[in-house]
Design a protein around this motif. Structure first.
Motif, mmCIF file in Angstrom:
data_model
loop_
_atom_site.group_PDB
_atom_site.id
_atom_site.type_symbol
_atom_site.label_atom_id
_atom_site.label_comp_id
_atom_site.label_asym_id
_atom_site.label_seq_id
_atom_site.Cartn_x
_atom_site.Cartn_y
_atom_site.Cartn_z
ATOM 1 N N LYS A 42 0.833 -1.205 0.000
ATOM 2 C CA LYS A 42 0.000 0.000 0.000
ATOM 3 C C LYS A 42 0.863 1.247 0.000
ATOM 4 O O LYS A 42 2.058 1.196 0.295
ATOM 5 C CB LYS A 42 -0.931 -0.004 1.213
ATOM 6 N N GLU A 43 0.227 2.363 -0.292
ATOM 7 C CA GLU A 43 0.931 3.630 -0.261
ATOM 8 C C GLU A 43 1.090 4.102 1.183
ATOM 9 O O GLU A 43 0.344 3.714 2.076
ATOM 10 C CB GLU A 43 0.170 4.674 -1.068
ATOM 11 N N ARG A 44 2.067 4.972 1.367
ATOM 12 C CA ARG A 44 2.260 5.560 2.682
ATOM 13 C C ARG A 44 1.070 6.446 3.019
ATOM 14 O O ARG A 44 0.584 7.195 2.158
ATOM 15 C CB ARG A 44 3.551 6.366 2.697
ATOM 16 N N GLU A 45 0.608 6.368 4.269
ATOM 17 C CA GLU A 45 -0.540 7.167 4.678
ATOM 18 C C GLU A 45 -0.254 7.936 5.960
ATOM 19 O O GLU A 45 0.538 7.521 6.800
ATOM 20 C CB GLU A 45 -1.780 6.280 4.874
ATOM 21 N N PHE A 46 -0.934 9.041 6.074
ATOM 22 C CA PHE A 46 -0.803 9.926 7.226
ATOM 23 C C PHE A 46 -1.430 9.289 8.457
ATOM 24 O O PHE A 46 -2.496 8.659 8.376
ATOM 25 C CB PHE A 46 -1.492 11.244 6.914
ATOM 26 N N VAL A 47 -0.768 9.477 9.600
ATOM 27 C CA VAL A 47 -1.297 8.980 10.873
ATOM 28 C C VAL A 47 -1.668 10.152 11.784
ATOM 29 O O VAL A 47 -2.817 10.275 12.212
ATOM 30 C CB VAL A 47 -0.275 8.062 11.579
ATOM 31 N N ALA A 48 -0.694 11.004 12.084
ATOM 32 C CA ALA A 48 -0.938 12.091 13.029
ATOM 33 C C ALA A 48 0.173 13.125 12.913
ATOM 34 O O ALA A 48 1.265 12.827 12.437
ATOM 35 C CB ALA A 48 -0.998 11.557 14.456
ATOM 36 N N THR A 49 -0.125 14.337 13.394
ATOM 37 C CA THR A 49 0.882 15.376 13.444
ATOM 38 C C THR A 49 0.690 16.217 14.688
ATOM 39 O O THR A 49 -0.411 16.282 15.251
ATOM 40 C CB THR A 49 0.850 16.243 12.175
ATOM 41 N N ILE A 50 1.769 16.857 15.129
ATOM 42 C CA ILE A 50 1.743 17.664 16.333
ATOM 43 C C ILE A 50 2.501 18.949 16.061
ATOM 44 O O ILE A 50 3.516 18.955 15.361
ATOM 45 C CB ILE A 50 2.333 16.883 17.523
ATOM 46 N N SER A 51 1.997 20.034 16.638
ATOM 47 C CA SER A 51 2.590 21.345 16.387
ATOM 48 C C SER A 51 3.910 21.520 17.134
ATOM 49 O O SER A 51 4.317 20.681 17.929
ATOM 50 C CB SER A 51 1.601 22.444 16.809
ATOM 51 N N TRP A 52 4.557 22.638 16.896
ATOM 52 C CA TRP A 52 5.890 22.890 17.402
ATOM 53 C C TRP A 52 5.952 22.837 18.930
ATOM 54 O O TRP A 52 6.893 22.287 19.497
ATOM 55 C CB TRP A 52 6.371 24.264 16.936
ATOM 56 N N SER A 53 4.944 23.394 19.578
ATOM 57 C CA SER A 53 4.923 23.397 21.037
ATOM 58 C C SER A 53 4.268 22.150 21.612
ATOM 59 O O SER A 53 4.399 21.855 22.803
ATOM 60 C CB SER A 53 4.159 24.619 21.540
ATOM 61 N N GLY A 54 3.547 21.430 20.759
ATOM 62 C CA GLY A 54 2.786 20.280 21.231
ATOM 63 C C GLY A 54 1.363 20.621 21.610
ATOM 64 O O GLY A 54 0.610 19.743 22.026
ATOM 65 N N GLY A 55 0.991 21.877 21.433
ATOM 66 C CA GLY A 55 -0.332 22.299 21.859
ATOM 67 C C GLY A 55 -1.460 21.909 20.937
ATOM 68 O O GLY A 55 -2.628 21.929 21.327
ATOM 69 N N SER A 56 -1.118 21.562 19.705
ATOM 70 C CA SER A 56 -2.141 21.180 18.737
ATOM 71 C C SER A 56 -1.776 19.863 18.084
ATOM 72 O O SER A 56 -0.598 19.606 17.811
ATOM 73 C CB SER A 56 -2.279 22.252 17.653
ATOM 74 N N THR A 57 -2.792 19.048 17.850
ATOM 75 C CA THR A 57 -2.591 17.774 17.191
ATOM 76 C C THR A 57 -3.672 17.560 16.139
ATOM 77 O O THR A 57 -4.745 18.182 16.190
ATOM 78 C CB THR A 57 -2.629 16.597 18.180
ATOM 79 N N TYR A 58 -3.395 16.661 15.231
ATOM 80 C CA TYR A 58 -4.325 16.378 14.138
ATOM 81 C C TYR A 58 -4.117 14.928 13.744
ATOM 82 O O TYR A 58 -2.979 14.499 13.564
ATOM 83 C CB TYR A 58 -4.035 17.339 12.998
ATOM 84 N N TYR A 59 -5.233 14.178 13.633
ATOM 85 C CA TYR A 59 -5.153 12.751 13.371
ATOM 86 C C TYR A 59 -5.924 12.368 12.111
ATOM 87 O O TYR A 59 -6.939 12.985 11.773
ATOM 88 C CB TYR A 59 -5.757 11.971 14.540
ATOM 89 N N ALA A 60 -5.470 11.303 11.493
ATOM 90 C CA ALA A 60 -6.287 10.665 10.475
ATOM 91 C C ALA A 60 -7.519 10.087 11.157
ATOM 92 O O ALA A 60 -7.446 9.641 12.311
ATOM 93 C CB ALA A 60 -5.500 9.553 9.788
ATOM 94 N N ASP A 61 -8.627 10.114 10.473
ATOM 95 C CA ASP A 61 -9.897 9.699 11.089
ATOM 96 C C ASP A 61 -9.833 8.288 11.668
ATOM 97 O O ASP A 61 -10.378 8.025 12.746
ATOM 98 C CB ASP A 61 -11.018 9.780 10.060
ATOM 99 N N SER A 62 -9.167 7.389 10.984
ATOM 100 C CA SER A 62 -9.147 5.995 11.436
ATOM 101 C C SER A 62 -8.302 5.783 12.686
ATOM 102 O O SER A 62 -8.386 4.730 13.323
ATOM 103 C CB SER A 62 -8.649 5.093 10.316
#
Length: 122
Positions: A42-62
């Motif tokens: 499969k292709e590479r897929e996004f899991v999660a990311t976190i901002s520089w300070s750690g104050g914000s995060t963003y996840y793939a729905d799954s």
């Protein structure tokens, strides 16, 4: 920036693992950090990311509700806590660093680690 991912291994379904990614960056807080994964065939897929300070995060729905991304800026390390693992989570997991926060695509990251293999047995 050099990134070294670790913590992968074999785990049974329903279990947990914590991945780590150590960064060599002199100014670790200049970078947002992300995790991606690539399952066999499969292709590479996004899991999660976190901002520089750690104050914000963003996840793939799954991954929402099962995975937690965090960072220790004093230790130049980003983590991915993975809970309630499923066989479909089996993949090589990569950490990545980029100057902008919020990207869910590979193009949003400038530096990549070598990957760590996670295998979830049923």
């Amino acid at each position: 920036v050099q990134l070294q991912a670790s913590g992968g291994g074999l785990v049974q379904a329903g279990g947990s693992l914590r991945l780590s990614c150590a960064a060599s960056a002199r100014t670790f807080t200049d970078y947002a950090m992300g995790w991606f994964r690539q399952a066999p065939g499969k292709e590479r897929e996004f899991v999660a990311t976190i901002s520089w300070s750690g104050g914000s995060t963003y996840y793939a729905d799954s991954m929402k509700g099962r995975f937690v991304i965090s960072r220790d800026n004093g230790g130049n390390t980003v983590y991915l806590q993975m809970n309630n693992l499923k066989p479909e989570d089996t993949a090589v997991y990569y950490c990545a660093a980029g100057v902008m926060f919020g990207s869910n695509s590979e193009g949003g990251y400038d530096y990549w680690g070598q990957g760590t293999l996670v295998t979830v047995s049923s």
